[in-house]
Design an enzyme around this catalytic site. Structure first.
Site, PDB file in Angstrom:
ATOM      1  N   ASP A   1       0.864  -1.186   0.000  1.00 33.23           N
ATOM      2  CA  ASP A   1       0.000   0.000   0.000  1.00 33.23           C
ATOM      3  C   ASP A   1       0.900   1.236   0.000  1.00 33.23           C
ATOM      4  OD1 ASP A   1      -3.132   0.752   1.287  1.00 33.23           O
ATOM      5  OD2 ASP A   1      -1.589   2.280   1.107  1.00 33.23           O
ATOM      6  N   ILE A   2       0.605   2.157  -0.904  1.00 29.88           N
ATOM      7  CA  ILE A   2       1.443   3.358  -1.046  1.00 29.88           C
ATOM      8  C   ILE A   2       1.443   4.190   0.238  1.00 29.88           C
ATOM      9  CG2 ILE A   2      -0.269   5.020  -1.954  1.00 29.88           C
ATOM     10  CD1 ILE A   2       1.763   5.599  -4.218  1.00 29.88           C
TER      11      ILE A   2
ATOM     12  N   GLN B   1     -14.377   2.875   1.646  1.00 33.88           N
ATOM     13  CA  GLN B   1     -13.584   2.467   0.479  1.00 33.88           C
ATOM     14  C   GLN B   1     -13.231   3.693  -0.361  1.00 33.88           C
ATOM     15  OE1 GLN B   1     -15.692  -0.092  -2.294  1.00 33.88           O
ATOM     16  NE2 GLN B   1     -13.793  -1.006  -3.065  1.00 33.88           N
TER      17      GLN B   1
ATOM     18  N   HIS C   1     -10.369  -4.961  -2.681  1.00 32.27           N
ATOM     19  CA  HIS C   1      -9.066  -5.239  -2.059  1.00 32.27           C
ATOM     20  C   HIS C   1      -9.223  -5.414  -0.564  1.00 32.27           C
ATOM     21  CE1 HIS C   1      -9.670  -0.874  -1.987  1.00 32.27           C
ATOM     22  NE2 HIS C   1      -9.024  -0.904  -0.830  1.00 32.27           N
TER      23      HIS C   1
ATOM     24  N   HIS D   1      -6.929  -5.122   3.067  1.00 37.30           N
ATOM     25  CA  HIS D   1      -5.694  -4.631   3.693  1.00 37.30           C
ATOM     26  C   HIS D   1      -5.151  -5.687   4.657  1.00 37.30           C
ATOM     27  CE1 HIS D   1      -6.235  -0.211   2.797  1.00 37.30           C
ATOM     28  NE2 HIS D   1      -7.480  -0.631   2.603  1.00 37.30           N
TER      29      HIS D   1
END
Ligand code: 5GP
Ligand code: ZN
Length: 145
Positions: A39-40, A102, A108, A110
């Site tokens: 995750d960025i 979201q 997705h 996490h």
């Protein structure tokens, strides 16, 4: 409500572009149905997202096979996160819809390593209704299954 929500059409959303290697990412694992990447935002070091290869906006848009495959990959990634980062806790989080928190409308999950004082918070206002209400809710769900 999140500040930014990516609701781009299928094939054009951030994660579709990431799956197609049109934008850079730090991928961890890929199989036929899923892809795992860093995750960025890196809420904590080792924070990974597991997404479907195919564009499906939310859990409700995935096939049972895709939903199961995402959890299978998350299980594998979680074990790798534990081995590599050794966090004292680990949280899986999956959001659906803007009101569900979201921000990228491509399914997705996490995988988030947890630490004392990491600043992550989810308020959970318990209601504790009478058992008759629980029975009524369960009946509605059994009828819908
Ligand atoms: P959501 O809020 O939808 O559950 O999570 C979306 C996540 O996607 C956020 O944690 C955010 O940091 C991450 N994200 C958004 N854009 C990108 C991107 O371009 N690359 C990567 N690797 N992660 C992204
Ligand atoms: Zn997509």
């Amino acid at each position: 409500m999140p500040m930014f929500v990516d609701t781009s059409p299928p094939g054009q959303c951030i994660f579709c572009r990431l799956v197609a290697n049109e934008i850079p990412s730090a991928k961890v694992f890929e199989d036929e149905l899923t892809v795992a990447f860093m995750d960025i935002g890196q809420v904590t070091p080792g924070h990974v997202l597991v997404a479907t290869q195919r564009h499906a906006a939310t859990l409700l848009d995935t096939t049972p096979e895709e939903a199961a495959a995402v959890m299978r990959t998350a299980h594998r990634v979680a074990r790798a996160v534990q081995a590599a980062f050794q966090p004292p806790g680990l949280t899986l989080l999956q959001a659906n819809g803007a009101l569900g928190g979201q921000t990228v409308a491509h399914f997705h999950l996490h995988v988030v390593p947890r630490h004392e004082g990491d600043g992550i918070a989810l308020t959970w206002p318990r209601q504790e209704p009478p058992s008759a209400v629980l029975a009524s809710h369960a009946e509605r769900l059994r009828a819908a299954l």
